[in-house]
Enzyme design. Structure first.
Site, PDB file in Angstrom:
ATOM      1  N   ASN A   1      32.753 -35.012  86.022  1.00 42.08           N
ATOM      2  CA  ASN A   1      32.120 -33.827  86.146  1.00 42.08           C
ATOM      3  C   ASN A   1      31.963 -33.086  87.408  1.00 42.08           C
ATOM      4  OD1 ASN A   1      30.336 -31.878  84.956  1.00 42.08           O
ATOM      5  ND2 ASN A   1      29.742 -33.619  83.642  1.00 42.08           N
TER       6      ASN A   1
ATOM      7  N   HIS B   1      37.354 -39.734  79.157  1.00 42.29           N
ATOM      8  CA  HIS B   1      37.316 -38.504  78.657  1.00 42.29           C
ATOM      9  C   HIS B   1      38.247 -38.295  77.409  1.00 42.29           C
ATOM     10  CE1 HIS B   1      37.476 -34.059  79.322  1.00 42.29           C
ATOM     11  NE2 HIS B   1      36.689 -34.299  80.277  1.00 42.29           N
TER      12      HIS B   1
ATOM     13  N   TYR C   1      39.214 -37.481  73.801  1.00 39.60           N
ATOM     14  CA  TYR C   1      38.968 -36.301  72.930  1.00 39.60           C
ATOM     15  C   TYR C   1      38.921 -36.727  71.648  1.00 39.60           C
ATOM     16  CZ  TYR C   1      39.623 -32.658  76.577  1.00 39.60           C
ATOM     17  OH  TYR C   1      39.739 -31.906  77.760  1.00 39.60           O
TER      18      TYR C   1
ATOM     19  N   GLU D   1      31.113 -38.026  76.980  1.00 41.54           N
ATOM     20  CA  GLU D   1      31.379 -38.652  78.137  1.00 41.54           C
ATOM     21  C   GLU D   1      29.916 -39.145  78.808  1.00 41.54           C
ATOM     22  OE1 GLU D   1      33.042 -35.383  80.640  1.00 41.54           O
ATOM     23  OE2 GLU D   1      33.564 -34.651  78.741  1.00 41.54           O
TER      24      GLU D   1
ATOM     25  N   HIS E   1      36.101 -33.714  88.350  1.00 42.82           N
ATOM     26  CA  HIS E   1      36.621 -34.999  87.822  1.00 42.82           C
ATOM     27  C   HIS E   1      37.447 -35.323  88.769  1.00 42.82           C
ATOM     28  CE1 HIS E   1      35.123 -34.069  83.795  1.00 42.82           C
ATOM     29  NE2 HIS E   1      36.002 -33.289  83.128  1.00 42.82           N
TER      30      HIS E   1
HETATM   31  C1  BGC Z   1      33.901 -30.659  81.213  1.00 38.18           C
HETATM   32  C2  BGC Z   1      34.442 -29.452  80.731  1.00 38.18           C
HETATM   33  C3  BGC Z   1      36.007 -29.327  81.389  1.00 38.18           C
HETATM   34  C4  BGC Z   1      36.615 -30.459  80.801  1.00 38.18           C
HETATM   35  C5  BGC Z   1      38.086 -30.482  81.302  1.00 38.18           C
HETATM   36  C6  BGC Z   1      34.865 -31.684  80.500  1.00 38.18           C
HETATM   37  O1  BGC Z   1      34.281 -32.847  80.905  1.00 38.18           O
HETATM   38  O2  BGC Z   1      32.508 -30.550  80.856  1.00 38.18           O
HETATM   39  O3  BGC Z   1      33.782 -28.320  81.552  1.00 38.18           O
HETATM   40  O4  BGC Z   1      36.651 -27.928  81.204  1.00 38.18           O
HETATM   41  O5  BGC Z   1      36.170 -31.559  80.910  1.00 38.18           O
HETATM   42  O6  BGC Z   1      38.884 -31.020  80.467  1.00 38.18           O
END
Ligand code: BGC
Length: 381
Positions: free
Chosen positions: A104, A205, A207, A342, A130
């Site tokens: 973050n 992270h 998806y 996350e 990140h």
């Molecule tokens: C964030 C997003 C960011 C994304 C990138 C997320 O954890 O909250 O703002 O664009 O990650 O993949």
């Protein structure tokens, strides 16, 4: 006679090894090399239900999760790529990676610890996101060791981040262990130690689209978040330091609600949709105790995902930056076609130490950082 007995024993032992190899629950294959020439591996973990989890040593990354729908049909529900080039491309929005050293955002890409200022890489406008640039934890190759014990199997990844890597102080020794059991629960255990005071926030992270990665949308998924409050952000997505109630806002997911129902109310805000950290209601739970933070249900396939954690926060990111790039099997990943859930400490904690209600992210020598997140998959009829 004794010689015969020894040979027979060796023969029986080798048969046993062949049998256990044939039924091994973790397999290991090469996955090419990074652009720096470092070889990476993929581990595939299978449980007795046929659920499969694939893990890549680059970034200790969750690259595949095959889970059944209500009719028992398997689909891979997480985003990823078929080759290293995909993971190293711009299309990779941190898909499934271990994120850090601080997941973050950190405001203005700097923080002060014990009176000393540390500068980080600004890779998100003025801010740090990140873990930074070329050597953030998602981009380095971890050492993976597969294991099978007590009816569960998985992979333990280890990586030592040198002092000063990506601007963070301290040599940090980390482990991330993925464990799959026969209840279709994938547990991720993080631990870290540092030889100097530092800041830390590790997360995964992945998806998710429970209809199968590559399905057009998650607007129909029902989401429940066990959170009465969230951490509002400014124009550059930095938390303001306030904890605000979700009541009366499109962020109220205290009862199962379709993600698409109110998302457009947020399209013109700085987050461009859902991209918020929620304050998990932990009730009387003690430190280290898991509570249910989120539940995602795909009414079409019946697949469900329950997220449990011992962390105080969960970032719900609704895929607002996805642009239809192609991933595994040539499938495209359109705008808002997956979400990340996350588990973590609150964003920008390094700059908010001492702010009331905020989270601690400082790791000192002699201490151990730990974090557990469970992704439990199931079906609803
Ligand atoms: C964030 C997003 C960011 C994304 C990138 C997320 O954890 O909250 O703002 O664009 O990650 O993949």
């Amino acid at each position: 006679m004794r010689r015969f007995a020894l040979q027979s024993l060796l023969f029986i032992a080798s048969l046993g090894m062949i049998a256990s190899a044939a039924f091994a629950k973790v397999t290991e294959t090469d996955f090419g090399k990074t652009k720096d020439g470092v070889p990476a591996k993929v581990f595939e973990v299978t449980n007795k239900n046929g659920m499969k989890v694939r893990l890549l040593s680059r970034g200790a990354t969750l690259i595949g999760v095959d889970v059944p729908d209500r009719d028992g049909k398997l689909a891979d529900v997480v985003f990823g790529f078929d080759d290293m080039a995909g993971y190293e491309s711009k299309a990779n929005g941190y898909f499934g990676c271990t994120t850090g050293r601080y997941a973050n955002r950190i405001a203005k890409a700097k923080f002060t610890l014990d009176g000393k200022e540390y500068k980080l890489f600004a890779n998100d406008g003025p801010n740090h996101l990140h873990g930074g640039d070329g050597e953030s934890l998602d981009k380095v190759v971890w050492d993976g060791t597969p294991f099978e014990k007590d009816g569960v199997s998985g992979v333990e990844f280890a990586y030592t981040s040198p002092d000063g890597q990506e601007g963070y102080p301290g040599k940090q020794e980390m482990k991330v262990t993925f464990t799959l059991n026969d209840k279709n629960e994938l547990t991720i255990d993080y631990s870290a130690k540092s030889d100097k005071p530092t800041v830390i926030n590790l997360t995964n992270h992945a998806y998710f689209n429970l209809g199968g990665a590559g399905s057009p949308t998650i607007n129909d998924h029902l989401l429940t978040l066990n959170a009465d409050r969230y951490t509002p952000v400014d124009e550059t997505l930095i938390t303001t330091g306030k904890l605000a109630p979700v009541d009366g806002t499109p962020l109220d997911f205290r009862t199962p609600t379709a993600i698409g129902k109110r998302v457009d109310q947020l399209t013109k805000t700085s987050t461009l949709g859902y991209d918020h950290n929620f304050v998990i209601n932990r009730g009387d739970a003690k430190q280290g105790e898991l509570v249910e933070a989120a539940r995602l249900v795909d009414p079409q396939s019946g697949r469900t995902l329950t997220v449990m954690t011992d962390q105080p926060g969960i970032q719900f990111y609704g895929g607002n930056f996805l642009k239809g790039d192609k991933g595994k099997g040539g499938k495209s990943y359109p705008y808002r076609s997956a979400c990340a859930l996350e588990t973590q400490v609150f964003p920008d904690s390094p700059n908010k130490q001492g702010v009331e209600g905020w989270t601690d992210c400082v790791l000192r020598p002699g201490e151990e950082y730990t974090h557990t997140c469970v992704y439990a998959f199931g079906v609803e009829k």
